[in-house]
Enzyme design. Structure first.
Site, PDB file in Angstrom:
ATOM      1  N   SER A 152       0.856  -1.178   0.000  1.00 35.47           N
ATOM      2  CA  SER A 152       0.000   0.000   0.000  1.00 35.47           C
ATOM      3  C   SER A 152       0.897   1.235   0.000  1.00 35.47           C
ATOM      4  O   SER A 152       1.716   1.407   0.901  1.00 35.47           O
ATOM      5  CB  SER A 152      -0.886  -0.045   1.250  1.00 35.47           C
TER       6      SER A 152
ATOM      7  N   LYS B  40      -0.832  -0.858  -4.556  1.00 32.89           N
ATOM      8  CA  LYS B  40      -2.082  -0.148  -4.240  1.00 32.89           C
ATOM      9  C   LYS B  40      -1.726   1.306  -3.952  1.00 32.89           C
ATOM     10  O   LYS B  40      -0.888   1.585  -3.099  1.00 32.89           O
ATOM     11  CB  LYS B  40      -2.735  -0.817  -3.032  1.00 32.89           C
ATOM     12  N   LEU B  41      -2.371   2.201  -4.699  1.00 31.54           N
ATOM     13  CA  LEU B  41      -2.127   3.630  -4.491  1.00 31.54           C
ATOM     14  C   LEU B  41      -3.250   4.207  -3.643  1.00 31.54           C
ATOM     15  O   LEU B  41      -4.433   4.029  -3.952  1.00 31.54           O
ATOM     16  CB  LEU B  41      -2.095   4.375  -5.828  1.00 31.54           C
ATOM     17  N   LYS B  42      -2.891   4.917  -2.606  1.00 22.37           N
ATOM     18  CA  LYS B  42      -3.889   5.658  -1.836  1.00 22.37           C
ATOM     19  C   LYS B  42      -4.281   6.872  -2.679  1.00 22.37           C
ATOM     20  O   LYS B  42      -3.395   7.539  -3.256  1.00 22.37           O
ATOM     21  CB  LYS B  42      -3.285   6.097  -0.501  1.00 22.37           C
TER      22      LYS B  42
ATOM     23  N   ASP C  50      -7.098   2.965  -3.396  1.00 23.67           N
ATOM     24  CA  ASP C  50      -7.876   2.951  -2.146  1.00 23.67           C
ATOM     25  C   ASP C  50      -8.189   4.387  -1.738  1.00 23.67           C
ATOM     26  O   ASP C  50      -7.285   5.180  -1.488  1.00 23.67           O
ATOM     27  CB  ASP C  50      -7.076   2.254  -1.045  1.00 23.67           C
TER      28      ASP C  50
ATOM     29  N   ASN D  44     -10.380   5.278   0.861  1.00 24.78           N
ATOM     30  CA  ASN D  44     -10.731   5.455   2.278  1.00 24.78           C
ATOM     31  C   ASN D  44     -11.867   6.475   2.469  1.00 24.78           C
ATOM     32  O   ASN D  44     -11.762   7.405   3.268  1.00 24.78           O
ATOM     33  CB  ASN D  44      -9.513   5.848   3.120  1.00 24.78           C
TER      34      ASN D  44
ATOM     35  N   GLU E 285     -11.032   0.685  -3.971  1.00 19.58           N
ATOM     36  CA  GLU E 285     -11.408   0.319  -2.614  1.00 19.58           C
ATOM     37  C   GLU E 285     -12.109   1.492  -1.923  1.00 19.58           C
ATOM     38  O   GLU E 285     -11.604   2.615  -1.925  1.00 19.58           O
ATOM     39  CB  GLU E 285     -10.121  -0.062  -1.879  1.00 19.58           C
TER      40      GLU E 285
ATOM     41  N   ASP F 282     -13.959  -2.024   2.073  1.00 17.46           N
ATOM     42  CA  ASP F 282     -13.096  -2.235   3.240  1.00 17.46           C
ATOM     43  C   ASP F 282     -13.906  -1.794   4.465  1.00 17.46           C
ATOM     44  O   ASP F 282     -14.574  -2.623   5.111  1.00 17.46           O
ATOM     45  CB  ASP F 282     -11.802  -1.425   3.045  1.00 17.46           C
TER      46      ASP F 282
ATOM     47  N   LYS G 250     -10.256  -7.588   6.756  1.00 16.85           N
ATOM     48  CA  LYS G 250      -9.312  -7.239   7.830  1.00 16.85           C
ATOM     49  C   LYS G 250      -9.888  -7.833   9.108  1.00 16.85           C
ATOM     50  O   LYS G 250     -10.946  -7.402   9.580  1.00 16.85           O
ATOM     51  CB  LYS G 250      -9.220  -5.724   8.006  1.00 16.85           C
TER      52      LYS G 250
ATOM     53  N   GLY H 239      -4.538  -4.830   5.535  1.00 17.14           N
ATOM     54  CA  GLY H 239      -3.533  -4.643   6.587  1.00 17.14           C
ATOM     55  C   GLY H 239      -3.788  -3.357   7.346  1.00 17.14           C
ATOM     56  O   GLY H 239      -4.522  -2.484   6.876  1.00 17.14           O
TER      57      GLY H 239
HETATM   58  O1  OSB Z   1      -7.531   1.314   4.126  1.00 12.38           O
HETATM   59  O2  OSB Z   1      -6.373  -0.417   3.843  1.00 12.38           O
HETATM   60  C1  OSB Z   1      -6.555   0.641   4.416  1.00 12.38           C
HETATM   61  C2  OSB Z   1      -3.618   1.342   6.731  1.00 12.38           C
HETATM   62  C3  OSB Z   1      -4.267   1.876   7.823  1.00 12.38           C
HETATM   63  C4  OSB Z   1      -5.620   2.050   7.775  1.00 12.38           C
HETATM   64  C5  OSB Z   1      -6.335   1.672   6.639  1.00 12.38           C
HETATM   65  C6  OSB Z   1      -5.695   1.118   5.550  1.00 12.38           C
HETATM   66  C7  OSB Z   1      -4.294   0.993   5.592  1.00 12.38           C
HETATM   67  C8  OSB Z   1      -3.491   0.506   4.470  1.00 12.38           C
HETATM   68  C9  OSB Z   1      -2.165  -0.105   4.797  1.00 12.38           C
HETATM   69  O3  OSB Z   1      -3.805   0.658   3.320  1.00 12.38           O
HETATM   70  C10 OSB Z   1      -2.229  -1.564   4.728  1.00 12.38           C
HETATM   71  C11 OSB Z   1      -0.990  -2.243   5.251  1.00 12.38           C
HETATM   72  O4  OSB Z   1      -0.876  -2.503   6.461  1.00 12.38           O
HETATM   73  O5  OSB Z   1      -0.141  -2.566   4.432  1.00 12.38           O
HETATM   74 MG    MG Z   2      -8.621   0.296   2.654  1.00 16.59          MG
END
Ligand code: OSB
Ligand code: MG
Length: 368
Positions: A135, A161-163, A189, A191, A214, A239, A263, A291
């Site tokens: 990520s 995976k790009l935020k 992702d 969020n 995501e 998620d 998760k 994760g």
């Molecule tokens: O949305 O997947 C998520 C980390 C913290 C909170 C939410 C997310 C994440 C990650 C990191 O994307 C995932 C990782 O532990 O590699």
């Molecule tokens: Mg996520």
């Protein structure tokens, strides 16, 4: 199994680099570890809640409170405890899934160590090695992003995976595709950073052949995700919205997602995580393991879960050095683009006492 005491330990670990998402920037990882003390082996649990309630409503101080006041005393009052009994026993307390998951994980680890069974075997894992995705946080510039992605690809990561967030979405995806080509497995992702009014904009991501997007919308907006799914071609993966096997079934039935991120912390534990896996397999929906910047303890359990047959996409199960210079356990190291599933009793890894001490802020035993 008799539990003698449960230790609540608060640890803080520096991150190798700040991790920026649409909900904030992490500079360090503070979290709770639980140790279930039994006449045989101790068991370890890791709570995925973060310091602030920005990813989910749960947060470290809140988790500690609910554990101390309700969950731990109730569990200790049981006398004879099994991992299977933890969820049902604590069901009457609404929500607090991350707190419950940590407790169940610690009980399960103690039980499995005492029985000489690995997490992987107990959960029904098939594989001995799982592919690792990574990520990648939001960066200050595209050149910086390309450098970081290039390094992960040369390390061998199987998926990127790009935020994303408004203002950092199509441009980074385009830049990564232009530089690294159409063959790399790529996903994004959000969020929860978008609304349904962004549907037209999000449809621009369709051109880049992403594995999935995501959680584009609010965690409670199942109907919105179903609506969005009719307006974009990129598969939607949920998620934050998936908190149980029943919400997973509902989301799928409604057409809110085609793929599920599992998760264990978010859904109340590894046993519920397996039930979500089973529901998704039955409905033909691919799953992958998410994760939460886990230490080697949570990572070990996630790798075991990710080895189940329905986990057909690479998970966010990166090597320890993705987030930490030093892990609390022996580090997980990337080999052939993935991690080896631990096969020792329980988690198969144990905290190194010195490391644990180094990162500990507070530790306290709650007796039976
Ligand atoms: O949305 O997947 C998520 C980390 C913290 C909170 C939410 C997310 C994440 C990650 C990191 O994307 C995932 C990782 O532990 O590699
Ligand atoms: Mg996520």
């Amino acid at each position: 199994m008799k539990i003698e005491a449960i230790e609540i330990r608060r640890v803080k670990m520096p991150l190798v680099a700040p991790f920026r998402t649409s909900f904030g920037t992490q500079h360090e990882r503070e979290m709770l570890l639980l140790r279930v003390r039994t006449p045989g082996a101790d068991g370890w649990g890791e709570c995925v809640a973060m310091s602030d309630p920005l990813y989910s409503s749960e947060y470290v101080d809140g988790v500690e409170d609910v554990l101390r006041r309700f969950l731990i005393p109730d569990l200790l009052a049981m006398g004879d405890v099994t991992a299977n009994a933890v969820g049902p026993r604590l069901h009457k307390y609404k929500g607090h899934r991350m707190a419950k998951a940590a407790l169940e994980m610690a009980v399960m680890d103690a039980e499995l160590r005492n029985q000489n069974i690995s997490f992987a075997n107990s959960l029904g894992a098939l594989r001995t090695h799982v592919p690792s995705g990574v990520s990648v946080g939001i960066m200050d510039s595209l050149p910086e992003l390309l450098e970081v992605v290039g390094k992960y690809l040369s390390d061998g990561y199987a998926r990127i995976k790009l935020k994303i967030e408004p203002g950092w979405d199509t441009a980074p995806v385009r830049a990564v595709r232009e530089k690294f080509g159409d063959d790399i497995l790529l996903q994004v992702d959000a969020n929860t950073a978008y609304t349904l009014r962004d549907a037209h904009h999000l449809a621009k991501l369709d051109a880049f052949d992403l594995l999935l997007i995501e959680q584009p919308l609010d965690e409670e907006d199942m109907v919105g995700h179903a609506e969005l799914a009719r307006k974009i071609r990129t598969p939607i993966c949920l998620d934050e919205s998936i908190v149980s096997a029943s919400t997973a079934a509902a989301a799928i039935k409604l057409g809110a997602c085609e793929i599920v991120n599992i998760k264990p912390g978010r859904v109340g534990g590894y046993l519920e995580a397996r039930r979500i896996h089973d529901v998704c397999v039955a409905l033909g929906v691919p799953v992958w393991c998410g994760g939460m910047l886990e230490t080697g303890l949570g990572r070990a359990a996630n790798v075991a879960l990710a080895a189940l047959p329905g986990f057909t996409l690479p998970g966010d199960v990166s090597a320890s050095d993705r987030f930490y210079i030093e892990d609390v356990t022996e580090p997980f190291i990337l080999e052939n683009g993935g991690l080896t599933v631990p096969n020792g009793p329980g988690l198969g890894v144990t905290p190194l006492e010195d490391r644990l001490k180094e990162f500990t802020l507070t530790a306290e035993n709650i007796g039976a």
